[in-house]
Enzyme design. Structure first.
Site, mmCIF file in Angstrom:
data_model
loop_
_atom_site.group_PDB
_atom_site.id
_atom_site.type_symbol
_atom_site.label_atom_id
_atom_site.label_comp_id
_atom_site.label_asym_id
_atom_site.label_seq_id
_atom_site.Cartn_x
_atom_site.Cartn_y
_atom_site.Cartn_z
ATOM 1 N N SER A 1 37.007 40.573 30.535
ATOM 2 C CA SER A 1 36.601 40.819 31.788
ATOM 3 C C SER A 1 35.214 41.482 31.600
ATOM 4 O O SER A 1 34.279 41.246 32.421
ATOM 5 C CB SER A 1 37.276 41.340 32.698
ATOM 6 O OG SER A 1 37.843 42.489 32.251
ATOM 7 N N HIS B 1 39.435 34.882 33.992
ATOM 8 C CA HIS B 1 38.021 34.559 34.003
ATOM 9 C C HIS B 1 37.800 33.371 33.409
ATOM 10 O O HIS B 1 36.648 32.847 33.219
ATOM 11 C CB HIS B 1 37.289 35.652 33.234
ATOM 12 C CG HIS B 1 37.282 36.979 33.888
ATOM 13 N ND1 HIS B 1 36.692 37.267 34.948
ATOM 14 C CD2 HIS B 1 38.129 37.961 33.490
ATOM 15 C CE1 HIS B 1 36.925 38.386 35.447
ATOM 16 N NE2 HIS B 1 37.857 38.978 34.670
ATOM 17 N N LYS C 1 39.153 34.988 41.842
ATOM 18 C CA LYS C 1 37.721 35.120 41.222
ATOM 19 C C LYS C 1 37.197 33.525 41.524
ATOM 20 O O LYS C 1 36.715 33.269 42.456
ATOM 21 C CB LYS C 1 38.076 35.327 39.775
ATOM 22 C CG LYS C 1 38.406 36.977 39.741
ATOM 23 C CD LYS C 1 38.797 37.569 38.594
ATOM 24 C CE LYS C 1 39.066 39.013 38.817
ATOM 25 N NZ LYS C 1 40.239 39.770 37.789
#
Ligand SMILES: *Cc1c(COP(=O)(O)O)cnc(C)c1O
Length: 385
Positions: free
Chosen positions: A177, A205, A236
């Protein structure tokens, strides 16, 4: 106690480590209003620009109309709605694993899964740069917690070789991250097979960004194994909120019984799941978004020419600019802010001491012009700071 809290806060401030929240006054997007001023933002993890997407806003409004706003009870009582169930099946199919289970957040997924799958007599092997909630999950489990140097396959193998643990679980971010680099997942899987271990992969991610149609890191590496359990967050790239865990049916069945953060918690509203079902469809059809994102990543890497500071080697949407000193990183972030550009300064303990950085995060919603502005402002900052 209050006095010692105050003292600690003052020390943080003196060390350039005091964190401050900005007040956001707009939807999350590439152009935001924060503390009442407009900014071009490189701060969010909304990598595909879905957090304010009209299709998803409409989906949330419609779903609230027919399912209400609250879940009302935990999953094992009456909280598990048809929308949750449909999303779980859709996600499992999308990532090509047998089954999936929703959690309210990624943090809760990691503490729930590691807490359930590992226990006394077991061992969790963790990359030193793993996200904080994987560490918390490992502590939660009471298993032996063994950390290895970042992406160091040989160091991990040594630990596995020497381990006498009953169950061995390797836990790692797939895309780190704060560094943006990708873990050697195929090598980890080979070690799992050699040492009868399992891999718990946090794809917060990678999901939506990597893979042929955004399926994430497993698809990126084209690997599949019953030894893999994956987690991805839905706040996200998916642009909404929540997380899911996917793997073998028996793992999911076990988590429904034993993951405490699943059993003893009220699920996110069903309307969020209905919204996420639309979001997963947008991700799947989002090849153009990803193509734009990758073009912006390439532009930034090719055009940011610096002498004092350095971009880490990363091919993902997370492009860390290493500054080193905490106060200098903060000064750079503040300089950019005066240019109308927001990029967060990330300091210890989030990253190792001496590696304070700007975490530039790119999104498919940015334009080439946005990234050109950022590059010009950083060049300017280097000449004055
Ligand atoms: C953001 C993040 C989480 C936590 O997910 P939330 O849904 O925000 O709680 C977990 N792991 C990694 C690697 C993350 O970046």
């Amino acid at each position: 106690m209050l006095k010692s809290l105050q003292k600690e806060l003052e020390q943080r401030k003196a060390d350039g480590l005091l964190r401050q929240r900005r007040l956001l006054d707009s939807p999350q997007a590439e152009h935001i209003v924060a503390n009442q001023k407009p900014y071009l933002s490189f701060c969010s993890n909304d990598y595909l620009g879905l957090a304010n997407h009209p299709i998803l806003i409409a989906a949330m409004q419609n779903a609230a109309g027919d399912s209400g706003v609250g879940s009302g009870a935990s999953n094992l009582i009456t909280g598990h709605h048809r929308y949750h169930d449909a999303l779980e099946k859709q996600l499992a199919q999308f990532v090509d694993l047998p089954a999936a289970l929703l959690f309210s957040t990624g943090y809760m997924a990691n503490i729930g899964v590691l807490g359930a799958l590992a226990g006394r007599g077991d061992a969790v092997f963790a990359d030193k740069l793993n996200h904080a909630c994987l560490n918390d999950g490992a502590y939660f489990s009471h298993a032996k917690f063994q950390r290895f140097a970042h992406n160091d396959v040989k160091a991990l193998e040594k630990l596995l070789q020497a381990s006498t643990a009953k169950h061995k679980l390797i836990a790692a971010d797939a895309v780190f991250s704060m560094d943006g680099d990708i873990a050697p997942i195929p090598e980890y899987l080979a070690l799992c097979e050699k040492y009868d271990a399992y891999l718990y992969m946090d794809d917060a991610h990678g999901f939506g960004v990597l893979g042929e149609h955004g399926q994430g890191s497993l698809n990126h590496f084209k690997i599949k194994s019953p030894r893999i359990i994956m987690m991805a967050t839905l706040g996200k790239a998916a642009g909404v909120a929540g997380a899911f865990v996917a793997g073998e049916q028996v793992v999911i069945d076990y988590l429904v019984q034993k993951a405490k953060s699943y059993v003893y918690s009220t699920p996110a509203p069903p309307a969020l799941s209905a919204t996420l079902s639309e979001s997963v469809r947008l991700i799947e059809r989002g090849d153009d978004l990803r193509a734009n994102l990758y073009q912006l990543i390439a532009y930034l890497k090719d055009n940011l020419k610096l002498s004092k500071w350095q971009l880490l080697a990363s091919d993902t949407a997370i492009q860390p600019l290493i500054v080193g000193d905490n106060k200098k990183a903060l000064a750079l972030s503040e300089y950019l802010q005066t240019c109308g550009i927001l990029v967060p300064a990330i300091r210890p303990p989030t990253v190792p001491v001496g590696t304070a950085r700007l975490r530039i995060s790119l999104s498919a919603a940015h334009t080439l012009d946005d990234v050109k502005k950022l590059v010009a402002a950083i060049h300017q900052a280097e000449s004055v700071l």
